[in-house]
Write an enzyme that holds these catalytic residues in place. Structure first.
Site, short mmCIF file in Angstrom:
data_model
loop_
_atom_site.label_atom_id
_atom_site.label_comp_id
_atom_site.label_asym_id
_atom_site.label_seq_id
_atom_site.Cartn_x
_atom_site.Cartn_y
_atom_site.Cartn_z
N THR A 37 2.45 13.46 10.50
CA THR A 37 1.26 14.13 11.03
C THR A 37 0.20 13.11 11.44
OG1 THR A 37 0.64 14.37 8.73
CG2 THR A 37 1.44 16.35 9.82
N ALA A 124 11.44 0.71 1.88
CA ALA A 124 11.88 1.92 1.18
C ALA A 124 10.92 3.07 1.40
CB ALA A 124 12.02 1.62 -0.31
N LEU A 126 7.69 2.99 1.03
CA LEU A 126 6.53 2.95 0.13
C LEU A 126 5.48 1.96 0.64
CD1 LEU A 126 8.39 3.01 -3.32
CD2 LEU A 126 7.47 4.95 -2.03
N SER A 127 5.54 1.67 1.93
CA SER A 127 4.53 0.84 2.59
C SER A 127 4.44 -0.59 2.10
CB SER A 127 3.15 1.47 2.45
OG SER A 127 3.11 2.66 3.14
N SER A 128 5.59 -1.21 1.91
CA SER A 128 5.57 -2.63 1.54
C SER A 128 4.89 -3.44 2.65
CB SER A 128 6.97 -3.15 1.28
OG SER A 128 7.82 -2.83 2.36
N SER A 129 5.07 -3.05 3.91
CA SER A 129 4.48 -3.85 4.99
C SER A 129 2.96 -3.67 5.05
CB SER A 129 5.14 -3.56 6.33
OG SER A 129 5.26 -2.18 6.53
N GLU A 161 0.39 -4.33 12.73
CA GLU A 161 1.71 -3.66 12.68
C GLU A 161 2.11 -3.16 14.08
OE1 GLU A 161 3.08 -2.57 9.34
OE2 GLU A 161 4.90 -1.88 10.34
N ASP A 173 -0.66 4.58 6.16
CA ASP A 173 -0.25 3.62 5.14
C ASP A 173 -1.35 2.61 4.84
OD1 ASP A 173 2.03 5.02 5.54
OD2 ASP A 173 3.16 3.38 6.48
N TYR A 223 11.57 6.64 15.25
CA TYR A 223 10.15 6.93 15.03
C TYR A 223 9.44 7.06 16.38
CZ TYR A 223 5.52 6.37 12.78
OH TYR A 223 4.24 6.56 12.32
C1 GLA Z 1 5.52 5.65 8.33
C2 GLA Z 1 4.31 5.27 9.18
C3 GLA Z 1 3.12 6.19 8.91
C4 GLA Z 1 3.54 7.65 9.01
C5 GLA Z 1 4.80 7.93 8.20
C6 GLA Z 1 5.34 9.32 8.42
O1 GLA Z 1 5.22 5.43 6.99
O2 GLA Z 1 3.94 3.94 8.92
O3 GLA Z 1 2.07 5.89 9.78
O4 GLA Z 1 3.69 8.05 10.34
O5 GLA Z 1 5.85 7.02 8.55
O6 GLA Z 1 4.46 10.25 7.88
#
Ligand code: GLA
Length: 388
Positions: A37, A124, A126-129, A161, A173, A223
């Protein structure tokens, strides 16, 4: 994380025990609900984890940047003379992209010695980047007195990013890891960037993250494909209302999709985004009322929509979710992050947590041949400096 061991490693690598490096931490994040979203101007509800990225950093004379990590055997050295270019598929691109954002804004960066350590699993979901980006941004801001606000640093992380790494992510993230608050989730409007910290009090329930341990392959291209499909839907829906993004529509508008979008795939993408926004709004409301049961149902509906309408799940995530739902004490379970692999997030009755992990691991391995990892995280604070 043993800080003494970490700083010993720093000195082993870079010498000079007389000058102490500064320690920073940025969390990873788990999104509780509100998936795909953010780039549609919608709502998300993530929280920061007590897992993330640690950075020891020290300024040096000259213009050499020295990068190292305890996670892989990979050091890299480069010099600052103008803006950087993407160096190929290495993790150094995350910090370099952030350094570029500082340079672009006219900030002078001197030589640096950097040592990273991350305890959030890579790739994974969980936003490692984002965690690497924001720990770097917060550290540079402090070391060079750059004076950027947290929101500016978050946006610089996202730009790194998008433009440097080449992943066209939304803002969720970087925002979550920058603004996280202990024991709270962030109810964020990704269009206006207004947000509210909502307490997550789970009492008898615990939050469990399960890693599929599936290597994500095509995440980036899939994506971008989803983003394009959403843009297509917006274009078609202009005939209905002059909207800028899908999140300007509400669940009451779902009935018109059929009329304006003839392609069933594009229609389902729009349906997911609009219905997911509705679920986030309700999820925040019921959480405030301490109605964890309904919160869990909404998590389940979110996953089903990501599977059937947005089509970003896959066998591994679906196996974890649908096998998980058969187990006692499972209130809600869904994929989190971009999808196609990565992790699920579940709310499970505390007394059933152990049984959940044992039984789910068994069922998952039988069906997929993979062994999952489980985490029982705490909800932590956003990025900042640590004492040691
Ligand atoms: C990844 C992207 C986010 C978001 C999610 C899906 O984590 O980095 O910005 O779009 O996918 O909700």
């Amino acid at each position: 994380m043993n800080k003494k061991h970490f700083s010993d490693k720093f000195y082993e690598k870079y010498g000079n025990r007389n000058e102490k490096p500064v320690l920073f931490f940025s969390p990873g994040r788990v999104n509780l609900i509100g998936e795909h979203t953010d780039y549609n101007g919608g709502y998300v509800f993530p929280c920061a984890l007590n897992y993330g990225t640690y950075l020891l950093i020290r300024k040096t004379e000259g213009n050499k940047l020295k990068f190292s990590t305890l996670n892989f055997d990979h050091d890299e050295e480069t010099t600052i003379d103008g803006l950087f270019k993407n160096t190929g598929k290495t993790w150094i691109n995350y910090p370099l992209g952030v350094i570029n954002e500082f340079l672009k804004r006219g900030k002078k960066i001197s030589g640096l010695e950097l040592l990273y350590y991350g305890d959030v699993p890579n790739g994974a979901g969980l936003s490692s980047s984002a965690s690497i980006e924001i720990v770097t941004a917060v550290a540079l801001n402090e070391l060079f007195n750059a004076g950027f606000t947290t929101l500016e640093l978050v946006k610089m992380g996202q730009l790194a990013e998008n433009e440097f790494v080449g992943m066209n992510c939304g803002i969720m993230d970087q925002f979550a890891v920058g603004f996280g608050k202990k024991d709270h989730a962030i109810f964020l409007n990704c269009d206006t960037l207004d947000y509210e910290n909502v307490p997550v009090i789970l009492d008898d329930f615990s939050l469990i993250i399960t890693n599929t341990n599936k290597r994500r392959g095509l995440t980036g291209s899939k994506y971008n494909e989803r983003r394009a499909e959403c843009e297509k839907a917006v274009e078609l829906l202009q005939a209905y209302k002059p909207i800028r993004n899908l999140s300007e529509l509400v669940t009451g508008d779902l009935d018109v999709l059929e009329k304006y979008i003839s392609d069933p795939v594009v229609r389902r993408r729009a349906k997911h985004v609009i219905s997911e926004n509705g679920r986030v709004i309700e999820a925040v409301k019921v959480l405030k009322e301490n109605n964890i049961k309904r919160f869990g149902e909404l998590m389940n509906l979110s996953h089903d929509s990501l599977k059937d309408d947005y089509e970003v799940t896959g066998t591994e995530l679906d196996t974890l979710v649908y096998e998980g739902r058969k187990l006692p004490g499972v209130i809600g379970t869904r994929m989190t992050g971009a999808g196609f692999g990565g992790c699920t997030v579940s709310i499970v009755l505390k007394e059933e947590a152990e049984n959940f992990m044992i039984k789910l691991a068994k069922a998952y391995t039988i069906k997929t041949g993979l062994v999952p990892d489980f985490y029982q995280p705490e909800i932590g604070n956003g990025a900042g400096k640590l004492q040691y």
